[in-house]
Write a protein that holds these residues in place. Structure first.
Motif, short mmCIF file in Angstrom:
data_model
loop_
_atom_site.label_atom_id
_atom_site.label_comp_id
_atom_site.label_asym_id
_atom_site.label_seq_id
_atom_site.Cartn_x
_atom_site.Cartn_y
_atom_site.Cartn_z
N LEU A 13 0.82 -1.22 0.00
CA LEU A 13 0.00 0.00 0.00
C LEU A 13 0.86 1.27 0.00
O LEU A 13 0.47 2.29 0.57
CB LEU A 13 -0.96 0.02 1.20
CG LEU A 13 -1.80 -1.23 1.43
CD1 LEU A 13 -2.67 -1.06 2.69
CD2 LEU A 13 -2.68 -1.55 0.24
N ASP A 14 2.03 1.18 -0.63
CA ASP A 14 2.91 2.34 -0.69
C ASP A 14 2.58 3.14 -1.96
O ASP A 14 3.16 2.93 -3.03
CB ASP A 14 4.38 1.87 -0.69
CG ASP A 14 5.35 3.03 -0.52
OD1 ASP A 14 4.98 4.18 -0.85
OD2 ASP A 14 6.48 2.80 -0.05
N GLU A 15 1.64 4.04 -1.82
CA GLU A 15 1.10 4.76 -2.98
C GLU A 15 2.17 5.56 -3.72
O GLU A 15 2.25 5.54 -4.95
CB GLU A 15 -0.03 5.68 -2.52
CG GLU A 15 -0.75 6.34 -3.66
CD GLU A 15 -1.99 7.08 -3.22
OE1 GLU A 15 -2.11 7.37 -2.02
OE2 GLU A 15 -2.84 7.34 -4.08
N LEU A 57 -10.94 -5.31 5.01
CA LEU A 57 -11.62 -4.51 3.99
C LEU A 57 -10.95 -3.15 3.81
O LEU A 57 -10.84 -2.64 2.69
CB LEU A 57 -13.09 -4.33 4.39
CG LEU A 57 -13.98 -3.62 3.38
CD1 LEU A 57 -14.07 -4.38 2.07
CD2 LEU A 57 -15.36 -3.41 3.95
N SER A 58 -10.49 -2.56 4.91
CA SER A 58 -9.85 -1.24 4.82
C SER A 58 -8.66 -1.27 3.86
O SER A 58 -8.47 -0.36 3.05
CB SER A 58 -9.41 -0.76 6.22
OG SER A 58 -8.75 -1.79 6.94
N GLU A 59 -7.86 -2.34 3.92
CA GLU A 59 -6.68 -2.45 3.05
C GLU A 59 -7.11 -2.79 1.60
O GLU A 59 -6.48 -2.33 0.64
CB GLU A 59 -5.72 -3.51 3.57
CG GLU A 59 -4.91 -3.07 4.77
CD GLU A 59 -5.71 -2.98 6.05
OE1 GLU A 59 -6.77 -3.65 6.13
OE2 GLU A 59 -5.30 -2.25 6.97
N SER B 236 -8.35 -3.50 9.77
CA SER B 236 -7.20 -4.24 10.29
C SER B 236 -7.00 -3.85 11.75
O SER B 236 -7.44 -2.76 12.17
CB SER B 236 -5.95 -3.89 9.47
OG SER B 236 -5.69 -2.52 9.60
N PRO B 237 -6.34 -4.70 12.53
CA PRO B 237 -6.14 -4.37 13.95
C PRO B 237 -5.51 -3.00 14.15
O PRO B 237 -5.90 -2.25 15.04
CB PRO B 237 -5.22 -5.49 14.44
CG PRO B 237 -5.52 -6.64 13.53
CD PRO B 237 -5.81 -6.02 12.19
N LYS B 238 -4.56 -2.66 13.29
CA LYS B 238 -3.87 -1.37 13.43
C LYS B 238 -4.86 -0.21 13.31
O LYS B 238 -4.84 0.73 14.11
CB LYS B 238 -2.80 -1.29 12.32
CG LYS B 238 -1.81 -0.19 12.47
CD LYS B 238 -0.79 -0.27 11.34
CE LYS B 238 -0.12 1.08 11.16
NZ LYS B 238 0.69 1.14 9.97
N VAL B 239 -5.72 -0.29 12.32
CA VAL B 239 -6.70 0.78 12.09
C VAL B 239 -7.76 0.77 13.19
O VAL B 239 -8.12 1.81 13.74
CB VAL B 239 -7.35 0.60 10.69
CG1 VAL B 239 -8.48 1.60 10.48
CG2 VAL B 239 -6.31 0.75 9.59
N TRP B 240 -8.24 -0.43 13.53
CA TRP B 240 -9.31 -0.57 14.54
C TRP B 240 -8.82 -0.06 15.90
O TRP B 240 -9.55 0.64 16.61
CB TRP B 240 -9.71 -2.04 14.62
CG TRP B 240 -10.97 -2.31 15.39
CD1 TRP B 240 -12.24 -2.24 14.92
CD2 TRP B 240 -11.07 -2.72 16.77
NE1 TRP B 240 -13.13 -2.58 15.91
CE2 TRP B 240 -12.45 -2.87 17.05
CE3 TRP B 240 -10.15 -2.97 17.78
CZ2 TRP B 240 -12.92 -3.28 18.31
CZ3 TRP B 240 -10.61 -3.36 19.03
CH2 TRP B 240 -11.98 -3.51 19.28
N ASN B 241 -7.60 -0.40 16.25
CA ASN B 241 -7.08 -0.01 17.57
C ASN B 241 -6.79 1.49 17.65
O ASN B 241 -6.71 2.05 18.74
CB ASN B 241 -5.79 -0.77 17.89
CG ASN B 241 -6.11 -2.19 18.32
OD1 ASN B 241 -7.00 -2.42 19.13
ND2 ASN B 241 -5.42 -3.16 17.74
#
Lengths: 208, 368
Positions: A13-15, A57-59, B236-241
């Motif tokens: 995800l390194d844009e 999903l975020s990724e 992802s855990p990183k985002v959720w946390n």
């Protein structure tokens, strides 16, 4: 200068690195279609991370967004008439009387970036529109979404009409209140619990 | 038994379930709105626009279907969804045929620039302006609902019924995600992560202060602390946390500090992070899931720590038979309960649930 590995850059995800890598390859006259192929491999790697529980999903959304932004850059450089080969086609829509589109849009984005042609027929889609799209685009799979339990009957009728038009096409359903029982009620072939399930099912159908 | 005595019996039973103590039977507390209109033949267009009619319909519908202990919410308006998610809602009789359920129309109502507005001018200023200018004077539509809520709670009490959670508390993740759209907001979490967090921190302080004021004024039994789009399965855990859990936890703690029961309204799948809920005090909250999180897993991780409520699925109440609903509910009572368990639907009972199925769910607690 060392060549940027687009597969790794995208999957991490390194844009900035993806954009730099694409621009650098274009400057070296690497065919746009070949660069797109590398990016699709990157998306496949993202999918693998998702299946392994490292990505969510975020990724998937972020990777799809990076993919789309550089794909636009590449399209301008594609030879006239050149098209990236797709693995298969899906007709996708939210069934009649339901206007919810969050899930549908996410599925469309993820499938598109994984090399599938997505014919998005929209929301609140009448039965005839699904049937017409199946006639015109000859998909391997039709995906139907809903968030309202009141749309189950519309979904059931749409499945019947699509199967009457093309009995070979596989139908997957998804959305908040759906489960395997709803798939059975609607005579759909599969239920997708997550957006990425659609990719896995497409892989199976398009290899068959 | 008088209605007041009945109310006290119900309240005591609910409180014991929350405290993980033995009860004479499992409490049952349904939640739903459009279902009640459909059940009693009230047009959705009228139900959506008339708070008093909506509240009366919900009370009459649920109390006619069996011996319930209470209702989760006493009144409903689709405009509350607009208020909660900064989104427009299509209303039956206005944007939709009069008996088609309301639906949230997701669109980018909030822009990236709004993060700066929140950071520079405060969330309350942003929110008030947003309601007025981007949601067509929404305050004029929701204020009457808020004003009628105490009366609706009182009407339930007169029938001996507890109103479990008449207030809905939302953390910034839910509000921003609704206003930006899910896809765009998730991108913001990567591309503008520091700015989003700064805006969230400012918004959270304002939301906490407003929440305290409402809870102090209304003194409800409980309040929903909602988790919808911030579910573990999406992040992802990183985002959720970083963006979900600290705010969610703080909101639960604020509700507890105000001596109100936090009803954690948990939609979608949160299985990965169930252990985090052990950080909340024991025997004080309700974990209310919608069937997407495996309730047996919830029992395994949180069963000794938190009361569980749920999770008769929407698809079962609309497509299943009374026997299927009764058997599913009985299984929950025996295997998730009987201690520390409240029977309810997984999220709302849907518009087209069969009344005989809702009756079967309620009957499962009394065996009648």
């Amino acid at each position: 200068m060392e060549k940027i590995n687009l597969v790794d850059a995208l999957s991490e995800l390194d844009e900035d690195l993806v954009v730099k890598g694409v621009k650098s390859q274009l400057a070296e006259n690497v065919p746009a279609i070949e660069i797109l192929g590398q990016l699709q491999k990157g998306m496949e790697k993202v999918g693998k991370f998702y299946e392994e529980g490292e990505y969510y999903l975020s990724e998937l959304i972020m990777s799809a967004d990076i993919f789309s932004s550089v794909a636009d850059l590449l399209k301008a450089n594609m030879a006239q008439g050149a098209e990236l080969e797709t693995h298969g086609t899906i007709v996708l829509g939210t069934v009649k009387d339901d206007i919810h589109d969050i899930g549908k849009n996410i599925v469309a984005t993820i499938l598109g970036c994984n090399g599938y042609k997505v014919v998005d027929v929209g929301v609140d889609v009448p039965i005839e529109k699904f049937v017409e799209a199946v006639k015109e685009h000859k998909p391997q799979v039709v995906g139907m979404c809903c968030l309202l339990t009141t749309a189950f009957d519309a979904m059931k009728d749409t499945v019947a009409a699509v199967k009457a038009e093309n009995s070979a096409v596989k139908i997957l359903i998804g959305g908040g209140p759906c489960d395997n029982n709803v798939a059975k009620y609607c005579s759909a072939d599969y239920y997708c619990k997550t957006a990425y399930d659609a990719v896995t099912l497409m892989e199976g159908q398009c290899k068959a | 038994m008088s209605k007041t005595e009945l109310y006290n019996v119900h309240l005591e039973r609910i409180k014991k379930a929350i405290a993980l103590e033995k009860t004479d039977r499992v409490p049952v507390i349904p939640v739903g709105n459009s279902f009640c209109a459909n059940h009693l033949g009230v047009s959705l267009a009228d139900f959506a626009m008339n708070n008093e009619l909506a509240a009366d319909t919900m009370l009459k519908s649920f109390s006619s279907l069996g011996d319930i202990d209470g209702m989760q919410q006493p009144v409903f308006s689709p405009y509350l969804l607009s208020y909660q998610w900064l989104s427009k809602v299509r209303i039956p009789g206005i944007d939709l045929p009069k008996d088609v359920p309301w639906q949230v129309a997701e669109a980018e109502m909030m822009t990236v620039d709004d993060y700066d507005v929140i950071i520079n001018k405060g969330y309350n200023t942003f929110f008030k302006d947003f309601l007025k200018n981007r949601l067509d004077n929404l305050e004029e539509k929701v204020n009457p609902v808020f004003a009628y809520t105490p009366q609706a709670i009182e009407n339930c009490k007169k029938e001996g019924l507890v109103t479990l959670s008449p207030i809905v508390c939302c953390i910034p993740y839910e509000v921003f995600c609704g206003g930006r759209t899910m896809v765009k907001f998730m991108r913001d979490l990567f591309r503008l992560s520091d700015k989003v967090q700064a805006a969230m921190d400012i918004a959270m302080d304002d939301i906490v202060e407003s929440t305290r004021q409402v809870l102090r004024a209304m003194k409800p039994t409980g309040a929903w602390v909602g988790g919808w789009r911030g579910a573990s399965e999406f992040l992802s855990p990183k985002v959720w946390n970083r963006f979900e859990w600290p705010y969610f936890k703080r909101m639960v703690e604020v509700v507890l500090e105000e001596n109100v029961i936090p009803v954690l309204h948990i939609d979608s799948n949160w299985e990965r992070d169930l252990e985090k809920f052990l950080e909340l005090p024991k025997g004080k909250c309700i974990f209310s899931s919608d069937h997407a999180t495996n309730i047996y897993k919830v029992k395994e991780v949180l069963g000794d720590h938190m009361c569980i409520m749920g999770d008769v699925p929407a698809a079962l109440t609309s497509l299943g038979t009374p026997d299927e609903v009764y058997n599913y509910s009985t299984k929950l009572i025996n295997e998730i309960g009987p201690k520390g368990f409240i029977l309810s639907s997984g999220c709302d009972i849907p518009f087209n649930a069969k009344p005989e199925n809702v009756k079967a769910m309620i009957a499962a607690v009394t065996d009648k």
